[in-house]
Scaffold this motif. Structure first.
Motif, PDB file in Angstrom:
ATOM      1  N   PHE A  88     -23.666  12.198  33.240  1.00  0.00           N
ATOM      2  CA  PHE A  88     -24.795  12.915  32.980  1.00  0.00           C
ATOM      3  C   PHE A  88     -24.830  12.604  31.432  1.00  0.00           C
ATOM      4  CE2 PHE A  88     -20.885  15.425  32.392  1.00  0.00           C
ATOM      5  CZ  PHE A  88     -20.984  15.547  31.253  1.00  0.00           C
ATOM      6  N   ASP A  89     -26.267  12.916  31.167  1.00  0.00           N
ATOM      7  CA  ASP A  89     -26.581  12.862  29.534  1.00  0.00           C
ATOM      8  C   ASP A  89     -27.339  14.161  29.174  1.00  0.00           C
ATOM      9  OD1 ASP A  89     -27.378  12.167  27.133  1.00  0.00           O
ATOM     10  OD2 ASP A  89     -28.420  10.422  27.777  1.00  0.00           O
ATOM     11  N   TRP A  90     -26.610  14.864  28.263  1.00  0.00           N
ATOM     12  CA  TRP A  90     -27.070  16.289  27.710  1.00  0.00           C
ATOM     13  C   TRP A  90     -27.416  16.273  26.232  1.00  0.00           C
ATOM     14  CZ3 TRP A  90     -22.947  20.666  26.444  1.00  0.00           C
ATOM     15  CH2 TRP A  90     -23.429  21.867  26.144  1.00  0.00           C
ATOM     16  N   ASN A  91     -28.495  16.763  26.155  1.00  0.00           N
ATOM     17  CA  ASN A  91     -29.064  16.975  24.612  1.00  0.00           C
ATOM     18  C   ASN A  91     -28.704  18.376  24.155  1.00  0.00           C
ATOM     19  OD1 ASN A  91     -30.425  17.718  22.241  1.00  0.00           O
ATOM     20  ND2 ASN A  91     -32.022  16.144  22.964  1.00  0.00           N
ATOM     21  N   VAL A  92     -27.685  18.613  23.665  1.00  0.00           N
ATOM     22  CA  VAL A  92     -27.027  19.914  23.162  1.00  0.00           C
ATOM     23  C   VAL A  92     -27.944  20.847  22.419  1.00  0.00           C
ATOM     24  CG1 VAL A  92     -25.119  20.852  22.130  1.00  0.00           C
ATOM     25  CG2 VAL A  92     -24.652  18.569  22.903  1.00  0.00           C
ATOM     26  N   PHE A 107     -29.920  15.146  31.878  1.00  0.00           N
ATOM     27  CA  PHE A 107     -30.206  14.366  33.111  1.00  0.00           C
ATOM     28  C   PHE A 107     -28.498  14.147  33.913  1.00  0.00           C
ATOM     29  CE2 PHE A 107     -28.879  10.127  34.614  1.00  0.00           C
ATOM     30  CZ  PHE A 107     -29.699   9.996  35.610  1.00  0.00           C
ATOM     31  N   ALA A 108     -28.822  14.474  35.204  1.00  0.00           N
ATOM     32  CA  ALA A 108     -27.822  14.486  35.942  1.00  0.00           C
ATOM     33  C   ALA A 108     -27.843  13.309  37.342  1.00  0.00           C
ATOM     34  CB  ALA A 108     -27.317  15.822  36.780  1.00  0.00           C
ATOM     35  N   SER A 109     -26.995  12.702  37.376  1.00  0.00           N
ATOM     36  CA  SER A 109     -27.119  11.489  38.396  1.00  0.00           C
ATOM     37  C   SER A 109     -27.146  12.145  39.909  1.00  0.00           C
ATOM     38  CB  SER A 109     -25.871  10.298  38.224  1.00  0.00           C
ATOM     39  OG  SER A 109     -24.858  10.999  38.670  1.00  0.00           O
ATOM     40  N   VAL A 110     -27.496  11.304  41.030  1.00  0.00           N
ATOM     41  CA  VAL A 110     -27.392  11.779  42.328  1.00  0.00           C
ATOM     42  C   VAL A 110     -25.890  12.273  42.666  1.00  0.00           C
ATOM     43  CG1 VAL A 110     -27.650  11.351  44.605  1.00  0.00           C
ATOM     44  CG2 VAL A 110     -29.553  10.913  42.998  1.00  0.00           C
TER      45      VAL A 110
END
Length: 326
Positions: free
Chosen positions: A26-30, A36-39
Motif C-alpha cells: 500500500f501507498d498512503w498519503n498521510v 492505494f492498496a494492492s489486490v
C-alpha cells in the motif's frame, strides 16, 4: 518515447509482481488520507478485490478487526506518526469469516523537513501459521517446565557462552542455592561446587568440542555447610543452520546414593581390618567349577605358605595341602 515505453513496461512488471505476491502493498498519503492498496492486500484484509477505496479511513471501516486489537492498532499508529520514527512494525488480528488471522504490517515513513509524516509505504503479511507454531511451542515448553518442576530431577539450559539461562526449582532444593543466583554464570563460577569425576579443565574441553556428556558428578556445599552430591548430564543445542546455541540437560541429586556407597566402603574397610587382625581370610569354593573359578587370593595362598597364584584351583591340589590326618 523509448524512455516512456520503458517506464510503462517497468510499472506493468511491478504491478504484475505485486499481484502475484502473497504480500499486500500500500501507498498512503498521510496528509490527504488517500491510499492505494494492492489486490493481495485487499485479500489479506478480507475485502472484495473489485472494490475501490479512495481513503484509508474508508478502507479501514470495511475491515473486521479483532475486538481486542482495533484500539491497540489505532493508538500505535497515532503514536508512530507523532514520533520521529522512520520505520514501524506491528502485529494484529482480523476476522475473515469465522477465522482469526494474524497480520504483520511494516511501514516506511517519509517525513518533511519539520518531521511531520507525509507518506507511508508499507507491506502486509499473513503470519497466522508462524503465530500458531510459536503458540504450540510456547505451550509445549510450558508443559515441559511444569513436568520438570514436578520431577525429582531438574532441567537446566545454557547459552552460547555456557552461562545458565534457565534452572528449575529442584536445583535449589539440591544445592541450597536459589536458582536465580545461577542465571548468567557458568557451572565452574561457583566456589562451592567441585567436580568429582574429572576436572573443570577436562569438562571445559569436552564442551569446547560440543560433545554431549553424562553423569558428571559434582560436590556442592550449601550455605549452611550441608554437602550434596549431584550428577549432571547434557547435550549441545544447534539451530537449523548448525550454529551452536548452548547446552541443555538434566541433573540428579545422588547424595543418598553416595552416602550408601560410603557406608558400604567403610564397612568393607572395617571387615578387611578385622580379618587382618585375626589373620582370617574369606574364601569360596564352587563345586564342579573350572579351576579358574576357584583360584585363591594372594592372602589365602600366603595362609597356606604358597606364593601368589600358587594354588591351581583343583580339589586334588587342595587335598595335597591338608594334613594327612585331617
Amino acid at each position: 518515447k523509448l524512455a516512456e515505453q520503458a517506464r510503462r513496461l517497468s510499472e506493468e512488471r511491478y504491478a504484475l509482481a505485486m499481484e502475484a505476491s502473497e504480500e499486500g502493498h500500500f501507498d498512503w498519503n498521510v496528509q490527504t488520507d488517500e491510499i492505494f492498496a494492492s489486490v493481495p492486500m485487499k485479500k489479506l484484509l478480507g475485502l472484495r478485490v473489485e472494490e475501490e477505496f479512495r481513503t484509508r479511513d474508508e478502507m479501514v471501516a470495511h475491515v473486521r478487526y479483532h475486538p481486542g486489537d482495533l484500539a491497540r492498532l489505532t493508538q500505535t499508529n497515532r503514536d508512530v506518526l507523532a514520533s520521529d520514527a522512520l520505520q514501524s512494525e506491528f502485529e494484529y488480528r482480523i476476522l475473515r469469516g469465522d477465522e482469526v488471522r494474524w497480520l504483520r504490517r511494516t511501514w516506511k515513513i517519509f517525513r518533511d523537513a519539520g518531521g511531520a509524516a507525509r507518506r507511508v509505504i508499507g507491506v502486509l503479511r499473513d503470519i497466522t501459521e508462524r503465530r500458531r507454531i510459536e503458540e504450540e511451542l510456547r505451550q509445549s515448553e510450558s508443559r515441559f517446565r511444569i513436568l520438570a518442576e514436578l520431577s525429582s530431577d531438574w532441567y537446566w539450559q545454557q547459552d552460547e557462552q555456557l552461562r545458565f539461562s534457565y534452572l528449575s526449582r529442584q536445583a535449589m532444593d539440591a544445592t541450597g542455592l536459589p536458582s536465580e543466583a545461577a542465571i548468567g554464570r557458568a557451572r565452574w563460577d561457583f566456589d562451592n561446587v567441585t567436580p568429582l569425576s574429572g576436572s573443570w579443565a577436562e569438562h571445559k574441553g569436552l564442551l569446547a568440542a560440543r560433545l554431549p556428556f553424562r553423569d558428571l558428578e559434582l560436590k556442592a556445599i550449601g550455605p549452611g555447610g550441608q554437602v550434596s552430591y549431584l550428577a549432571i548430564s547434557g547435550a549441545p543445542i544447534f539451530d537449523d543452520w548448525g550454529r551452536f546455541k548452548g547446552y541443555q540437560g538434566s541433573g540428579r541429586n545422588i547424595t543418598e546414593r553416595k552416602r550408601i556407597e560410603e557406608e558400604l566402603r567403610s564397612r568393607q574397610e572395617m571387615l578387611e581390618l578385622a580379618q587382618q587382625s585375626a589373620h582370617a581370610v574369606p574364601w569360596e569354593w564352587k563345586n564342579g567349577a573350572a579351576p579358574e573359578a576357584n583360584k585363591w587370593s594372594p592372602e589365602l595362598c600366603a595362609l597356606f605358605g604358597l606364593p601368589p597364584g600358587g594354588f591351581d584351583g583343583t580339589a586334588s591340589g587342595w587335598w595335597k595341602l591338608c594334613h594327612p590326618e585331617d
